[in-house]
Write a protein that holds these residues in place. Structure first.
Motif, PDB file in Angstrom:
ATOM      1  N   GLY A  45      11.554  47.316 -25.456  1.00 37.88           N
ATOM      2  CA  GLY A  45      11.671  45.990 -26.054  1.00 37.88           C
ATOM      3  C   GLY A  45      12.822  45.855 -27.024  1.00 37.88           C
ATOM      4  O   GLY A  45      13.080  44.748 -27.526  1.00 37.88           O
ATOM      5  N   ILE A  46      13.541  46.954 -27.294  1.00 41.46           N
ATOM      6  CA  ILE A  46      14.690  46.881 -28.191  1.00 41.46           C
ATOM      7  C   ILE A  46      15.737  45.906 -27.676  1.00 41.46           C
ATOM      8  O   ILE A  46      16.466  45.281 -28.452  1.00 41.46           O
ATOM      9  N   VAL A  47      15.800  45.735 -26.352  1.00 47.20           N
ATOM     10  CA  VAL A  47      16.809  44.843 -25.775  1.00 47.20           C
ATOM     11  C   VAL A  47      16.633  43.407 -26.264  1.00 47.20           C
ATOM     12  O   VAL A  47      17.582  42.619 -26.263  1.00 47.20           O
ATOM     13  N   ILE A  48      15.418  43.047 -26.704  1.00 45.48           N
ATOM     14  CA  ILE A  48      15.170  41.692 -27.194  1.00 45.48           C
ATOM     15  C   ILE A  48      16.016  41.403 -28.432  1.00 45.48           C
ATOM     16  O   ILE A  48      16.360  40.258 -28.715  1.00 45.48           O
ATOM     17  N   ALA A  49      16.364  42.448 -29.176  1.00 43.71           N
ATOM     18  CA  ALA A  49      17.181  42.272 -30.382  1.00 43.71           C
ATOM     19  C   ALA A  49      18.561  41.712 -30.053  1.00 43.71           C
ATOM     20  O   ALA A  49      19.232  41.157 -30.929  1.00 43.71           O
ATOM     21  N   PHE A  50      18.994  41.845 -28.810  1.00 40.06           N
ATOM     22  CA  PHE A  50      20.324  41.377 -28.405  1.00 40.06           C
ATOM     23  C   PHE A  50      20.239  40.178 -27.455  1.00 40.06           C
ATOM     24  O   PHE A  50      21.213  39.859 -26.779  1.00 40.06           O
ATOM     25  N   GLN A  51      19.077  39.534 -27.422  1.00 45.27           N
ATOM     26  CA  GLN A  51      18.875  38.402 -26.524  1.00 45.27           C
ATOM     27  C   GLN A  51      18.333  37.188 -27.277  1.00 45.27           C
ATOM     28  O   GLN A  51      17.757  37.315 -28.360  1.00 45.27           O
ATOM     29  N   LYS A  52      18.532  36.030 -26.673  1.00 49.47           N
ATOM     30  CA  LYS A  52      17.810  34.831 -27.102  1.00 49.47           C
ATOM     31  C   LYS A  52      16.570  34.749 -26.223  1.00 49.47           C
ATOM     32  O   LYS A  52      16.609  34.220 -25.113  1.00 49.47           O
ATOM     33  N   PHE A  53      15.483  35.293 -26.724  1.00 48.56           N
ATOM     34  CA  PHE A  53      14.286  35.496 -25.916  1.00 48.56           C
ATOM     35  C   PHE A  53      13.658  34.157 -25.534  1.00 48.56           C
ATOM     36  O   PHE A  53      13.393  33.312 -26.388  1.00 48.56           O
ATOM     37  N   THR A  54      13.457  33.965 -24.248  1.00 48.79           N
ATOM     38  CA  THR A  54      12.831  32.742 -23.735  1.00 48.79           C
ATOM     39  C   THR A  54      11.734  33.111 -22.755  1.00 48.79           C
ATOM     40  O   THR A  54      11.743  34.185 -22.160  1.00 48.79           O
ATOM     41  N   ILE A  55      10.792  32.197 -22.580  1.00 46.78           N
ATOM     42  CA  ILE A  55       9.694  32.410 -21.639  1.00 46.78           C
ATOM     43  C   ILE A  55      10.114  31.929 -20.255  1.00 46.78           C
ATOM     44  O   ILE A  55      10.506  30.772 -20.073  1.00 46.78           O
ATOM     45  N   TYR A  56      10.043  32.840 -19.282  1.00 47.54           N
ATOM     46  CA  TYR A  56      10.372  32.499 -17.900  1.00 47.54           C
ATOM     47  C   TYR A  56       9.130  31.878 -17.263  1.00 47.54           C
ATOM     48  O   TYR A  56       8.150  32.557 -16.970  1.00 47.54           O
ATOM     49  N   THR A  57       9.161  30.583 -17.080  1.00 44.09           N
ATOM     50  CA  THR A  57       7.951  29.842 -16.688  1.00 44.09           C
ATOM     51  C   THR A  57       7.467  30.144 -15.276  1.00 44.09           C
ATOM     52  O   THR A  57       6.270  30.033 -15.000  1.00 44.09           O
ATOM     53  N   LYS A  58       8.366  30.530 -14.368  1.00 35.54           N
ATOM     54  CA  LYS A  58       7.929  30.758 -12.978  1.00 35.54           C
ATOM     55  C   LYS A  58       7.016  31.981 -12.873  1.00 35.54           C
ATOM     56  O   LYS A  58       6.037  31.971 -12.116  1.00 35.54           O
ATOM     57  N   ALA A  59       7.345  33.013 -13.610  1.00 30.85           N
ATOM     58  CA  ALA A  59       6.512  34.231 -13.633  1.00 30.85           C
ATOM     59  C   ALA A  59       6.582  34.810 -15.031  1.00 30.85           C
ATOM     60  O   ALA A  59       7.397  35.701 -15.304  1.00 30.85           O
TER      61      ALA A  59
END
Length: 321
Positions: A45-59
């Motif tokens: 989950g460390i990769v989330i620190a370098f992302q704009k975390f969003t919820i993927y609604t399809k899955a």
């Protein structure tokens, strides 16, 4: 004849050794499984620190959310240093921890030595239990204990001030006394745990050394100075190094629950953990909180390496690694 006896015994010895190994591995397994599941797997989950975390609604699974989130580089780290509260937050976090490392070590060692000098075991155990008990209390409970003294309406101190004809102090709106209040609260809750660790180390010291020193005419203070403290030195250094690794981490419950999340106290009680929590509640961006946690752990790792290197240069035998 002797060769046949050796060959007959060797399989039984090998079987016994394998059984012993299996028993030891079974004892190790729960801790190893816990370590893998709760410490190593979440590192993905460390990769989330370098992302704009969003919820993927399809899955909307965690893996899909991470894969479809936008990469933003180090942008999530900027919020820690972009506001006017950044310096105040860092100053409070490092300042409180540095103070508590020193005070906690000195007071815990002093209490451990005093407890070890009590001759009556029942009295020593009673004191030890009373000191250790607050460690098991949550900061929520501790905050209400403190509130029983500081509450401006029903608190004990406020009641005494009213009886004396004095103006009631609004403790939860005045910054000045809170560094002292937080320090007392921290030491009250945690000093017993450290004291028990040092006391265990003291009980492991060979009593014949004290007997020999006493025969030679050494006073109690000389015995403490030349026998007890040198034996405690390795543990003091190891705990110090580990504490330095958490110097930019803070006890969230202490800084959030004890001041009752009072806004006027933020200049004194705002630390990195509370700042990240409040930022997350305001922005709902897990990337920023992950970035803050990653930064704390990376800085803590280098702090441990630095502290250990300094100790190794001074006294190589006392270093952690």
């Amino acid at each position: 004849m002797s060769n046949s006896m050796v060959s007959a015994k060797s399989p039984s010895k090998g079987l016994a050794k394998r059984k012993k190994t299996i028993v030891l591995l079974s004892m190790l397994a729960p801790g190893a499984i816990w370590l893998v599941l709760l410490r190593y797997l979440p590192m993905f989950g460390i990769v989330i620190a370098f992302q704009k975390f969003t919820i993927y609604t399809k899955a909307p699974t965690l893996l899909n959310n991470i894969i479809h989130s936008k990469w933003v580089g180090f942008k999530n780290f900027e919020f820690l240093f972009a506001t006017s509260d950044s310096w105040n937050m860092i100053r409070n976090t490092v300042g409180y921890n540095a103070l508590w490392i020193v005070l906690g070590t000195v007071i815990a060692v002093a209490f451990a030595i005093m407890l070890s000098l009590i001759t009556k075991k029942f009295v020593a155990k009673t004191y030890q239990t009373l000191m250790f008990f607050p460690y098991f209390l949550s900061w929520v409970v501790a905050s209400y204990f403190l509130m029983a003294f500081l509450d401006p309406t029903y608190g004990l101190i406020s009641h005494l001030q009213k009886q004396a004809g004095m103006e009631v102090t609004q403790w939860y709106f005045i910054n000045k006394p809170w560094p002292i209040i937080l320090t007392i609260a921290y030491l009250w809750k945690n000093i017993g745990y450290s004291t028990v660790l040092y006391l265990a180390a003291i009980t492991g010291i060979d009593s014949s050394q004290y007997e020999a020193a006493s025969i030679d005419g050494a006073s109690k203070w000389q015995q403490i100075r030349y026998i007890t403290i040198p034996h405690l030195k390795p543990m003091i250094i190891i705990l110090f190094i580990m504490s330095v690794g958490r110097i930019i981490n803070s006890d969230f419950g202490l800084f959030y629950q004890v001041p009752k999340n009072s806004g006027p106290l933020f200049p004194t009680t705002q630390v990195m953990d509370t700042y990240v929590y409040r930022a997350f509640m305001a922005t709902n961006n897990p990337g920023m909180s992950t970035a803050a946690s990653l930064l704390q752990n990376v800085v803590g790792f280098f702090c441990v390496l630095t502290a250990n290197s300094i100790v190794r240069k001074i006294d190589e035998e006392s270093s952690l690694f």
